[in-house]
Design a protein around this motif. Structure first.
Motif, PDB file in Angstrom:
ATOM      1  N   GLU A 184     -30.508   3.199  41.372  1.00 32.56           N
ATOM      2  CA  GLU A 184     -30.220   2.658  42.899  1.00 32.56           C
ATOM      3  C   GLU A 184     -30.728   1.567  42.971  1.00 32.56           C
ATOM      4  N   GLN A 185     -31.614   0.748  42.204  1.00 37.61           N
ATOM      5  CA  GLN A 185     -31.910  -0.541  42.584  1.00 37.61           C
ATOM      6  C   GLN A 185     -31.485  -1.736  41.532  1.00 37.61           C
TER       7      GLN A 185
ATOM      8  N   GLN B 167     -41.378   5.153  42.331  1.00 40.79           N
ATOM      9  CA  GLN B 167     -40.762   6.302  42.740  1.00 40.79           C
ATOM     10  C   GLN B 167     -40.803   7.209  41.506  1.00 40.79           C
ATOM     11  N   THR B 168     -40.679   6.747  40.327  1.00 44.22           N
ATOM     12  CA  THR B 168     -40.839   7.536  38.851  1.00 44.22           C
ATOM     13  C   THR B 168     -42.436   8.216  38.985  1.00 44.22           C
TER      14      THR B 168
ATOM     15  N   HIS C 111     -33.316   6.657  39.731  1.00 44.14           N
ATOM     16  CA  HIS C 111     -34.204   5.549  40.562  1.00 44.14           C
ATOM     17  C   HIS C 111     -33.873   4.096  40.281  1.00 44.14           C
ATOM     18  N   ALA C 112     -33.761   3.710  38.812  1.00 47.78           N
ATOM     19  CA  ALA C 112     -33.376   2.602  38.449  1.00 47.78           C
ATOM     20  C   ALA C 112     -31.930   1.962  38.860  1.00 47.78           C
TER      21      ALA C 112
ATOM     22  N   PRO D  51     -38.250   1.506  41.297  1.00 47.63           N
ATOM     23  CA  PRO D  51     -38.063   2.585  40.775  1.00 47.63           C
ATOM     24  C   PRO D  51     -39.465   3.129  39.844  1.00 47.63           C
TER      25      PRO D  51
END
Length: 407
Positions: A306-307, A240-241, A303-304, A237
């Motif tokens: 999702e993981q 992605q960030t 994003h966080a 994440p």
């Protein structure tokens, strides 16, 4: 002493032989050497040199207590592996401008001071403009005492080791109240002057800007035995960030940068338990900056999630938009344009970079001059300004100081 000889004397201090960049961090040996250089330059010109309660250095011509003083200068510290010009150009040019005025036979009607503000870049303790923030009351004593470097050394302890009294730090309204105008010369951190064919510019405003810490917390595990589907890897994440920040900034016409990262446990064969990244974001106005940072945070949380990673976001510092005092800015334009009878002869431009002049602007009338940077590069060893442009900057600063402080 000429601009060239002063520049050559200062150039080796704190320079890394490996990178060619500078590591002049607050309250270190390199910082002490820079401070000694400043004292020597002041004393060789018969100026009264002193350090204030926050460790900022002042070199005075005339009575410091008389009031309505005209002050110029900048800072001598650097970012990690920074360039030679950011900060030092303003200090060297200040001494050179005084020399120029004396050669002209200028008669001073107001006190003049040259200043070296401490810890402007914030490279060691993570907060920019510590010296000027303390003086202006924008950083409290308690906040200053909580600042620590990467080795856990507090700001007060670092100051004490360098021979300064940390018990004295705090707001300095009496000193700032004696300043009638502060003019900071700085290398441009962009290419606007070069693209326009101008050597010298005047600052209009500093964009609002801040620093945010993003803590992505996952689960440490073995890099070779943990199935991908079983991982809670905070690096994903975070990565992605970084991409999301670029997208949000591009869409808004702003800037956003993740330039610093810390990873735990930081092993090649270990999935991280923590990835901590620092965001620097700036925009031309507050609304745009808010939109960009909000967009980045929302993307980071998505994003966080999702993981299976937790996220904390902390704003560590913030500086609102700074509009330099129009009357002083216009006076600089008049002084520098008088030979061509054209106040518009010198370009006026905004900047996304923070400066001590911006911090002081709420208390003291402030203005800034920029010197052309043909590469546009800053905070890097590639930062550059041609010597003839630097000399033009000295002349412009001397003209301004003569217009503000002399008959």
């Amino acid at each position: 002493m000429s601009f060239h000889s002063m520049w050559a004397e200062l150039l080796p201090i704190g320079r890394s032989s490996a990178s060619g960049g500078y590591r002049r961090f607050a309250w270190t040996g390199a910082d002490a050497d820079c401070r000694a250089w400043f004292r020597q330059q002041a004393e060789s010109r018969g100026l009264t040199c002193e350090a204030d309660r926050n460790g900022n250095q002042w070199a005075w011509l005339g009575d410091p207590t008389a009031g309505d003083a005209v002050v110029t200068g900048s800072h001598l510290d650097s970012v990690p592996d920074g360039g030679a010009f950011d900060g030092p150009l303003g200090v060297v040019s200040a001494f050179a401008a005084l020399d120029e005025l004396r050669s002209r036979g200028a008669r001073f009607t107001k006190p003049l001071a040259i200043v070296n503000f401490g810890d402007e870049e914030g490279a060691r303790f993570g907060l920019a403009c510590v010296g000027s923030r303390l003086a202006a009351g924008q950083l409290t004593v308690d906040q200053a005492h909580r600042l620590t470097d990467a080795d856990g050394i507090t700001l007060p302890r670092a100051m004490e080791r360098a021979g300064y009294d940390p018990a004295a730090i705090g707001p300095d309204p009496e000193r700032l109240g004696r300043i009638g105008a502060f003019v900071e010369l700085h290398v441009e951190q962009g290419r606007a002057l070069d693209l326009g064919g101008d050597r010298i510019g005047i600052a209009s405003a500093i964009w609002p800007h801040g620093r945010w810490r993003f803590d992505f917390r996952g689960e440490a595990n073995h890099a070779g035995t943990t199935r991908l589907v079983d991982r809670r890897d905070p690096m994903l994440p975070y990565a992605q960030t970084v991409l999301s920040a670029r997208r949000e900034a591009r869409l808004a016409g702003a800037v956003a940068t993740f330039g610093k990262i810390a990873v735990e446990p930081n092993g090649v064969n270990a999935i991280p338990s923590l990835v901590r990244g620092w965001l620097d974001s700036r925009a031309a106005d507050q609304a745009t900056l808010d939109t960009v940072v909000t967009g980045i945070e929302e993307a980071a949380r998505a994003h966080a999630a999702e993981q299976g990673v937790e996220l904390d976001v902390v704003r560590e510092s913030f500086t609102p938009v700074v509009e330099f005092e129009h009357a002083l800015r216009d006076e600089l334009a008049r002084i520098l344009g008088k030979e061509r009878d054209d106040a518009l002869a010198v370009p006026v431009l905004g900047t996304g970079a923070g400066h001590d002049a911006g911090i002081l602007s709420g208390t003291v009338p402030t203005a800034m001059l920029f010197v052309r940077n043909p590469t546009g590069v800053s905070h890097s060893p590639a930062e550059f300004a041609a010597e003839d442009d630097c000399v033009a900057g000295v002349t412009a600063l001397a003209d301004v100081l003569e217009g503000l402080a002399c008959l």
